[in-house]
Design a protein around this motif. Structure first.
Motif, PDB file in Angstrom:
ATOM      1  N   GLU A 236       0.813  -1.208   0.000  1.00  0.00           N
ATOM      2  CA  GLU A 236       0.000   0.000   0.000  1.00  0.00           C
ATOM      3  C   GLU A 236       0.852   1.267   0.000  1.00  0.00           C
ATOM      4  N   GLN A 237       2.133   1.111  -0.256  1.00  0.00           N
ATOM      5  CA  GLN A 237       3.078   2.219  -0.347  1.00  0.00           C
ATOM      6  C   GLN A 237       3.394   2.861   1.009  1.00  0.00           C
ATOM      7  N   ARG A 238       3.040   2.182   2.095  1.00  0.00           N
ATOM      8  CA  ARG A 238       3.366   2.701   3.420  1.00  0.00           C
ATOM      9  C   ARG A 238       4.840   2.444   3.721  1.00  0.00           C
ATOM     10  N   LEU A 239       5.498   3.453   4.260  1.00  0.00           N
ATOM     11  CA  LEU A 239       6.928   3.349   4.547  1.00  0.00           C
ATOM     12  C   LEU A 239       7.152   2.433   5.746  1.00  0.00           C
ATOM     13  N   LEU A 240       7.963   1.399   5.560  1.00  0.00           N
ATOM     14  CA  LEU A 240       8.237   0.435   6.625  1.00  0.00           C
ATOM     15  C   LEU A 240       9.618   0.629   7.246  1.00  0.00           C
ATOM     16  N   GLY A 241      10.570   1.063   6.447  1.00  0.00           N
ATOM     17  CA  GLY A 241      11.932   1.200   6.952  1.00  0.00           C
ATOM     18  C   GLY A 241      12.868   1.639   5.857  1.00  0.00           C
ATOM     19  N   VAL A 242      14.150   1.502   6.106  1.00  0.00           N
ATOM     20  CA  VAL A 242      15.155   1.949   5.146  1.00  0.00           C
ATOM     21  C   VAL A 242      16.341   0.988   5.158  1.00  0.00           C
ATOM     22  N   ILE A 243      16.897   0.742   3.972  1.00  0.00           N
ATOM     23  CA  ILE A 243      18.128  -0.039   3.845  1.00  0.00           C
ATOM     24  C   ILE A 243      19.267   0.933   3.598  1.00  0.00           C
ATOM     25  N   THR A 244      20.287   0.905   4.439  1.00  0.00           N
ATOM     26  CA  THR A 244      21.407   1.824   4.284  1.00  0.00           C
ATOM     27  C   THR A 244      22.558   1.142   3.553  1.00  0.00           C
ATOM     28  N   VAL A 245      23.476   1.955   3.077  1.00  0.00           N
ATOM     29  CA  VAL A 245      24.559   1.448   2.258  1.00  0.00           C
ATOM     30  C   VAL A 245      25.450   0.467   3.024  1.00  0.00           C
ATOM     31  N   ASP A 246      25.593   0.652   4.336  1.00  0.00           N
ATOM     32  CA  ASP A 246      26.418  -0.280   5.112  1.00  0.00           C
ATOM     33  C   ASP A 246      25.763  -1.656   5.198  1.00  0.00           C
ATOM     34  N   ASP A 247      24.422  -1.686   5.191  1.00  0.00           N
ATOM     35  CA  ASP A 247      23.725  -2.975   5.162  1.00  0.00           C
ATOM     36  C   ASP A 247      23.987  -3.697   3.835  1.00  0.00           C
ATOM     37  N   VAL A 248      24.040  -2.918   2.759  1.00  0.00           N
ATOM     38  CA  VAL A 248      24.255  -3.481   1.430  1.00  0.00           C
ATOM     39  C   VAL A 248      25.649  -4.085   1.313  1.00  0.00           C
ATOM     40  N   LEU A 249      26.632  -3.472   1.949  1.00  0.00           N
ATOM     41  CA  LEU A 249      27.988  -4.018   1.914  1.00  0.00           C
ATOM     42  C   LEU A 249      28.012  -5.434   2.480  1.00  0.00           C
ATOM     43  N   ASP A 250      27.245  -5.649   3.539  1.00  0.00           N
ATOM     44  CA  ASP A 250      27.155  -6.986   4.121  1.00  0.00           C
ATOM     45  C   ASP A 250      26.502  -7.962   3.139  1.00  0.00           C
ATOM     46  N   VAL A 251      25.469  -7.494   2.438  1.00  0.00           N
ATOM     47  CA  VAL A 251      24.777  -8.337   1.463  1.00  0.00           C
ATOM     48  C   VAL A 251      25.723  -8.721   0.337  1.00  0.00           C
ATOM     49  N   VAL A 252      26.458  -7.734  -0.170  1.00  0.00           N
ATOM     50  CA  VAL A 252      27.400  -7.990  -1.267  1.00  0.00           C
ATOM     51  C   VAL A 252      28.435  -9.023  -0.844  1.00  0.00           C
ATOM     52  N   GLU A 253      28.938  -8.882   0.387  1.00  0.00           N
ATOM     53  CA  GLU A 253      29.929  -9.843   0.888  1.00  0.00           C
ATOM     54  C   GLU A 253      29.329 -11.234   0.997  1.00  0.00           C
TER      55      GLU A 253
END
Length: 456
Positions: A236-253
């Motif tokens: 419904e387009q309601r904002l739930l949270g945010v993914i920050t760039v430091d979280d993405v670094l962990d995903v990439v690793e």
């Protein structure tokens, strides 16, 4: 380990032997969290437990987050429920959810009962999402503003909320239903006139993802648009949270590690790390593909060799280049597939570029095949002093390299189109298939050149 940290480790061990825990936590508290984690990791489990039981929760939480996932879990399981609960209260909720997800349900429920209700509620909400999705990766602690307020009011509100938020890269604008309607950078807030309304400076074209999107896709979006933070919404387009760039670094690793396991034919589990897991688990993680490769090579290579044994009897020197043919085919295939898997992972391959990529790989393979084939021709001609053998190894080498490059390029693309992780296209099973094809081409060319057609 850095020399400075080695000195600190020796000091910490001496103080622990003297049971001076307060001095230990004081020393560790003055270090960067990454350095403190490095020191603590080199202590035995009993001393780690002593430290985390008495250490200030805000400092110990930051240090724990800098440690490897397995170490985090080991420490969490060793601590009292009250101690780990206080630490989790100080962690960002997304990191806390990751840690609790690795604990038993019984332990998790005990922790939730002792934690602050609001912190426990945030973690519970995050655990509802699959950990490999944007919802499982996001941090629900996000700064939002209403579009009807002024920039002056917005800055005042940010000052109040800032201490509670891990990172503030962008400020997201929502309506009364908490639906995402825009985004404002801190720079725009600062330079705007105090009486300017947020709706007049916000960007309504917000890049976002839904909570169910795979975390790898979220990482690609952040990389593609050079974002520092990516909002996560529901249907419904309601904002739930945010993914920050430091979280993405962990995903990439994590994704890179997963692909490396699959490329090597190792089962995709951390138990394959010989330095950190029990021997039986390491054996279980690494043995299956190796066993397949051993049995497969014996059966496949043995069958082909048996089929063409009359050629070896006619020209024994063919056996000299046997291993070279299988090696060059597998190596070329692996080179091409590794590059293809990497480009698929970061989104550099699309449907329009597939044909062009195959053509370029074939061109490269042809040139490499001619060069290495020429080298083999010279070696075979002057070593064995037999022109037909030199022709066989040279021609077979060119064809095998071309086929290897084609297979290595197409296999990941084919697997990806079928919804299968393309990294598995380079595992030892397919390497075995490439060995069989290479050997068959070698002996088939030999049969043609030597005029031994009867078998066909």
């Amino acid at each position: 380990m850095e020399e400075r940290n080695e000195i600190i480790l020796k000091t910490v061990n001496r103080l622990l032997a003297e049971n001076k825990l307060s001095k230990v936590t004081t020393i560790l508290g003055k270090l960067y969290s990454a350095d403190a984690a490095e020191v603590v990791t080199h202590l035995d489990e009993r001393d780690q437990k002593k430290i985390f039981e008495v250490w200030a929760p805000d400092q110990s939480a930051n240090t724990l987050l800098e440690m490897e996932e397995d170490d985090q879990v080991d420490i969490a399981e060793s601590l009292s429920i009250s101690a780990i609960s206080e630490i989790l209260n100080e962690m960002p909720s997304d990191d806390g959810a990751d840690l609790i997800a690795d604990l038993s349900k019984e332990t998790a429920e005990k922790i939730f009962k002792v934690m602050k209700p609001e912190a426990a509620a945030e973690i519970r909400n995050l655990l509802k999402h699959d950990e490999k999705t944007a919802g499982g990766l996001m941090n629900p602690e996000v700064v939002t503003l209403k579009k009807s307020i002024t920039t002056e009011e917005a800055i005042d509100e940010l000052r109040k909320k800032a201490p509670e938020i891990e990172n503030i890269y962008y400020v997201f604008v929502v309506n009364d239903e908490n639906q995402l309607v825009g985004v404002v950078s801190l720079r725009d807030l600062i330079i705007a006139s105090p009486k300017t309304l947020i709706k007049d400076i916000m960007n309504p074209n917000v890049i976002y993802v839904e909570a169910g999107v795979d975390q790898e896709e979220a990482a690609k979006i952040i990389s593609k648009y050079d974002l520092l933070a990516l909002p996560v919404v529901d249907q419904e387009q309601r904002l739930l949270g945010v993914i920050t760039v430091d979280d993405v670094l962990d995903v990439v690793e994590d994704e890179a590690t997963e692909d490396m396991y699959k490329l090597s034919g190792t089962i995709d589990i951390e138990e394959s790390d010989v330095m950190r897991s029990p021997f039986p688990r390491v054996l279980q993680a690494r043995l299956p593909w190796l066993a397949i490769a051993v049995v497969g090579e014996v059966v496949v290579v043995g069958t082909i060799a048996e089929h063409f044994k009359y050629l070896l009897a006619t020209l024994p020197a063919l056996a000299v280049y046997w291993a070279c043919m299988t090696s060059v085919g597998g190596n070329c295939s692996f080179q091409a597939s590794t590059v293809a898997v990497r480009d698929l992972a970061i989104g550099h391959i699309n449907s329009k570029a597939i044909f062009l990529r195959i053509i370029k790989e074939m061109r490269l393979a042809l040139v490499m095949g001619i060069i290495t084939g020429g080298i083999l021709f010279v070696i075979a001609f002057f070593w064995q002093k037999y022109l037909p053998l030199a022709i066989v190894v040279a021609v077979a080498n060119v064809l095998i390299i071309i086929l290897g490059a084609f297979t290595g390029t197409v296999a990941p693309l084919l697997f990806n189109s079928m919804g299968i992780d393309p990294a598995v296209s380079s595992n030892p099973f397919l390497a075995l298939i490439m060995d069989a094809i290479s050997l068959f081409i070698y002996f088939y060319i030999a049969a043609l050149v030597l005029g031994k057609y009867s078998v066909f």
